[in-house]
Enzyme design. Structure first.
Site, PDB file in Angstrom:
ATOM      1  N   CYS A 116     -83.281   6.210  42.306  1.00 42.76           N
ATOM      2  CA  CYS A 116     -83.550   6.028  40.868  1.00 42.76           C
ATOM      3  C   CYS A 116     -83.074   7.255  40.076  1.00 42.76           C
ATOM      4  O   CYS A 116     -83.671   8.329  40.195  1.00 42.76           O
ATOM      5  CB  CYS A 116     -85.051   5.801  40.685  1.00 42.76           C
ATOM      6  SG  CYS A 116     -85.629   5.878  38.985  1.00 42.76           S
ATOM      7  N   CYS A 147     -85.735   9.090  38.012  1.00 38.70           N
ATOM      8  CA  CYS A 147     -86.668   9.767  38.923  1.00 38.70           C
ATOM      9  C   CYS A 147     -86.084  11.095  39.371  1.00 38.70           C
ATOM     10  O   CYS A 147     -86.763  12.125  39.383  1.00 38.70           O
ATOM     11  CB  CYS A 147     -86.954   8.896  40.147  1.00 38.70           C
ATOM     12  SG  CYS A 147     -87.681   7.285  39.796  1.00 38.70           S
TER      13      CYS A 147
END
Length: 181
Positions: A79, A82
């Site tokens: 991600c 993230c």
């Protein structure tokens, strides 16, 4: 031309703030309602307790950190938002030391084998545990990551965010909870 560019920019902007994640959910007896941003500090939802396996092979139990301020961060190695938020969490852990506990909850399933090398590569200095369906469901059925929760010393969720969170948003809440100016 503008009719095509503007929607494309909106989609692109959203893709940089969070990653979608379809997750199957197991049964859980305690489910929280995620508060909309801005309705946070006043809410005191008890944080659902959990026991998860850590990347080091030990169990991490949330209730073991009662008396500490805790940041839970649901994330994954694949991600991009993230990945962008991890350096801020590393800095927060360094700056707040023992006053704050950060628990990263990895949503990696197909890429679980990437987690430990990723931790080493990024220099992550906080706890990392592997998500299970129960914890995902307990925390509102986490569907986008990163999703984060701040839990006060009494075990109540006082702040939550879906998407990338500026470090200053975390530090503002942490300073209030720790009575720092």
């Amino acid at each position: 031309m503008n009719k095509v560019i503007f929607p494309a920019l909106l989609v692109l902007a959203f893709s940089f703030s969070s990653c979608g994640k379809n997750t199957s959910h197991g049964n859980s007896t305690q489910v929280i309602q995620i508060n909309p941003p801005g309705d946070n500090i006043a809410s005191n939802n008890p944080a659902p307790d959990f026991t998860l396996s850590s990347t080091g092979g030990k169990n991490i139990k949330l209730s073991d950190y009662r008396g500490k301020v805790v940041i839970l961060d649901f994330w994954a190695t694949w991600c991009p938002p993230c990945r962008r938020g991890i350096p801020d969490l590393i800095e927060i852990q360094k700056e707040y030391g023992n006053d704050v506990v950060i628990i990263g909850i990895s949503m990696d399933s197909d890429t679980k084998s990437d987690v430990v090398p990723f931790i080493k590569q990024m220099g992550i200095n906080y706890h990392i545990a592997y998500a299970d369906a129960g914890v995902v469901q307990s925390y509102g059925g986490v569907e986008s990551i990163p999703t984060s929760f701040v839990i006060d010393k009494n075990g109540n969720i006082v702040d939550n965010h879906i998407g990338l969170v500026p470090k200053s948003d975390f530090t503002t809440v942490l300073n209030k909870l720790l009575n720092k100016s």
